[in-house]
Design a protein around this motif. Structure first.
Motif, mmCIF file in Angstrom:
data_model
loop_
_atom_site.group_PDB
_atom_site.id
_atom_site.type_symbol
_atom_site.label_atom_id
_atom_site.label_comp_id
_atom_site.label_asym_id
_atom_site.label_seq_id
_atom_site.Cartn_x
_atom_site.Cartn_y
_atom_site.Cartn_z
ATOM 1 N N THR A 204 13.601 0.199 -11.599
ATOM 2 C CA THR A 204 12.602 -0.561 -12.349
ATOM 3 C C THR A 204 11.858 -1.494 -11.402
ATOM 4 O O THR A 204 12.433 -2.035 -10.461
ATOM 5 C CB THR A 204 13.254 -1.429 -13.446
ATOM 6 N N GLY A 205 10.575 -1.663 -11.629
ATOM 7 C CA GLY A 205 9.782 -2.617 -10.845
ATOM 8 C C GLY A 205 8.343 -2.165 -10.699
ATOM 9 O O GLY A 205 8.088 -1.003 -10.374
ATOM 10 N N GLU A 207 6.420 -3.049 -8.420
ATOM 11 C CA GLU A 207 6.071 -2.944 -6.995
ATOM 12 C C GLU A 207 6.496 -1.612 -6.378
ATOM 13 O O GLU A 207 6.183 -1.340 -5.229
ATOM 14 C CB GLU A 207 6.714 -4.110 -6.210
ATOM 15 N N ASP A 247 7.538 -2.277 -14.705
ATOM 16 C CA ASP A 247 8.033 -3.288 -15.652
ATOM 17 C C ASP A 247 7.140 -3.299 -16.888
ATOM 18 O O ASP A 247 6.390 -4.249 -17.129
ATOM 19 C CB ASP A 247 8.035 -4.681 -14.976
ATOM 20 N N GLY A 271 15.634 -5.692 -12.184
ATOM 21 C CA GLY A 271 15.297 -6.147 -13.529
ATOM 22 C C GLY A 271 16.432 -6.810 -14.296
ATOM 23 O O GLY A 271 16.273 -7.082 -15.482
ATOM 24 N N GLU A 276 13.368 -12.258 -13.845
ATOM 25 C CA GLU A 276 12.702 -10.987 -14.071
ATOM 26 C C GLU A 276 11.846 -11.111 -15.327
ATOM 27 O O GLU A 276 12.047 -12.021 -16.146
ATOM 28 C CB GLU A 276 13.730 -9.882 -14.267
HETATM 29 MG MG MG Z 1 12.155 -6.096 -10.387
#
Ligand code: MG
Ligand code: AMP
Length: 427
Positions: A204-205, A207, A247, A271, A276
């Motif tokens: 997850t993310g 970026e 996200d 996350g 977060e």
């Molecule tokens: Mg993250």
């Protein structure tokens, strides 16, 4: 720790458990906590022997016969009856035949006689000892002992390795190379094992970028999914890679639900730490029963464990080293239990001299990446890899062990003895 009834009870009222602080959870306590919710998968399958390598037996392997099946010789030499002869140098016996491995000597061996015998050859009736050929001299059909030999020497007895009816390998055992040979030595061609565990995982993310695509400013390649895939593959589980999810609550929700539907275990990275966007926490609260901890360890402080539907859920931190450390300290042994392995030994820990100073803060367990090496004095010693930051994934590639520094310890001086957890052969 008192045993709670369910995860939901702990989530609703953490004070129902003695001595439970989700914001400072000791490593061992977190392990124990997770353990109480784990039991092996129910389904089993029967496999041809070779395909069972790395799998976990779901039923005992019982020996259908004695192994070896008959008394036989451990040496190339001469079989004789110790009661019939003066067992000493200069004893002379008449050679009346030969017993080969796979071709027995069927005659009678009388007083003053012996039989030439090869390694694995069946001991002729009325013999009980073997003298190795190097301790004899032969002239025509006469054998002379050139050394003394004890009665009963060099005989492998029937049932010496395994007895008929004996449990050779118990249910819950992970099949290794020697076990394939052992089971083959019993003439067994199929074995019953637990089915493969299915693990779905995603990163997850916002970026994160998949490999093969260009990296823009502020983005990082998603490396966690690759190290997780590698660690899972070593365990021999079935993997379901669900990608890197931004996200975004809708994407995260649909991926989480699809993961929990397909798999026995769902693993995510990122996350779950404080600060977060909190989508994962909200989703896990909506669809599952999950506890969030700050573990008293470094790296790997945030960790989440629980159930989403019927699937077990592990929420690992985002930092790449923390992902691997938490996997080895918590997830690996949990997966082995779900796979059916019983009597699990923890990863082996040895005490060795550390050749460098290590900075360490009291109150948390540190898993420093270390290099075990043979020193010039012939003993194995350990030194830390360089930078120990939890984003420095090269430290995991260089390391062949964790230097495990327990909570109560402070700085370590060069020359101190430290515990190391060996990773080679495991990762
Ligand atoms: Mg993250
Ligand atoms: P988080 O736990 O999501 O706050 O992430 C902590 C740190 O780990 C951040 O610097 C992230 O960019 C990094 N990170 C999170 N997920 C990944 C991933 N899949 N691959 C590489 N780095 C990651």
């Amino acid at each position: 720790m008192t045993k709670p009834n369910s995860l939901s009870q702990i989530i609703a009222d953490p004070s129902c458990m003695n001595d439970y602080d989700p914001n400072s959870m000791p490593v061992n306590k977190a392990r124990q906590f997770i353990k109480q919710f784990l039991s092996p998968v129910a389904e089993v399958e029967t496999l041809p022997l070779c395909e069972s390598l790395g799998r976990i037996l779901s039923a005992d392997i019982v020996s259908p016969a004695d192994v070896p099946n008959y008394d036989n010789s451990a040496m190339d030499g001469y079989a004789f009856n110790a009661a019939d002869v003066q067992v000493e140098a200069a004893t002379t016996l008449k050679i009346i035949g030969t017993a080969f491995a796979g071709s027995a000597f069927n005659g009678n061996v009388a007083y003053g006689e012996c039989v030439r015998i090869m390694t694995g050859g069946m001991l002729p009736v009325s013999t009980d000892s073997v003298i190795m050929q190097e301790k004899t001299a032969v002239m025509d059909d006469l054998l002379t002992f050139t050394e003394t030999v004890k009665p009963g020497s060099n005989v492998r007895y029937a049932g010496e390795d395994l007895k008929q009816g004996q449990v050779v390998l118990a249910a819950g055992h992970m099949m290794q190379a020697a076990d394939l040979g052992l089971i083959a030595s019993l003439g067994i061609s199929n074995v019953s094992v637990y089915r493969k565990l299915k693990i779905a995982f995603f990163s997850t993310g916002d970026e994160l970028v998949g490999i093969g695509k260009p990296l823009l400013t502020g983005q990082v390649y998603d490396s966690n999914r690759y190290s997780i895939f590698g660690m899972l593959s070593h365990l021999g589980v079935e993997t379901i890679d669900l990608g890197a999810i931004p996200d975004n609550p809708d994407f995260l929700e649909s991926t989480l639900l699809s993961a929990a539907e397909q798999a026995d275990v769902v693993i995510t990275s990122g996350g779950v730490s404080v600060g977060e966007a909190d989508y994962m926490k909200l989703l896990l609260a909506k669809h599952g029963q999950v506890v969030f901890w700050k573990i008293a360890m470094k790296p790997g402080r945030p960790l989440a464990y629980g159930k989403v539907g019927n699937a077990h859920y592990f929420g690992l931190p985002g930092n790449p080293v923390a992902v691997m450390v938490t996997f080895y300290q918590f997830v690996r042994e949990a997966l082995l239990t779900l796979m059916g392995q019983s009597n699990q030994a923890p990863l082996p820990i040895f005490n060795v001299v550390c050749t460098e100073n290590i900075k360490k803060i009291c109150g948390r367990t540190e898993f420093q990446r270390g290099i075990l090496f043979p020193d010039t004095d012939g003993t194995w010693k350990v030194k830390p890899t360089g930078n120990q930051g939890s984003a420095i994934l090269s430290s995991m590639s260089q390391a062949n062990c964790f230097i495990v520094l327990h909570e109560a310890l402070g700085n370590i001086e060069a020359g101190s003895i430290v515990p190391v957890q060996v990773l080679k052969g495991i990762i």
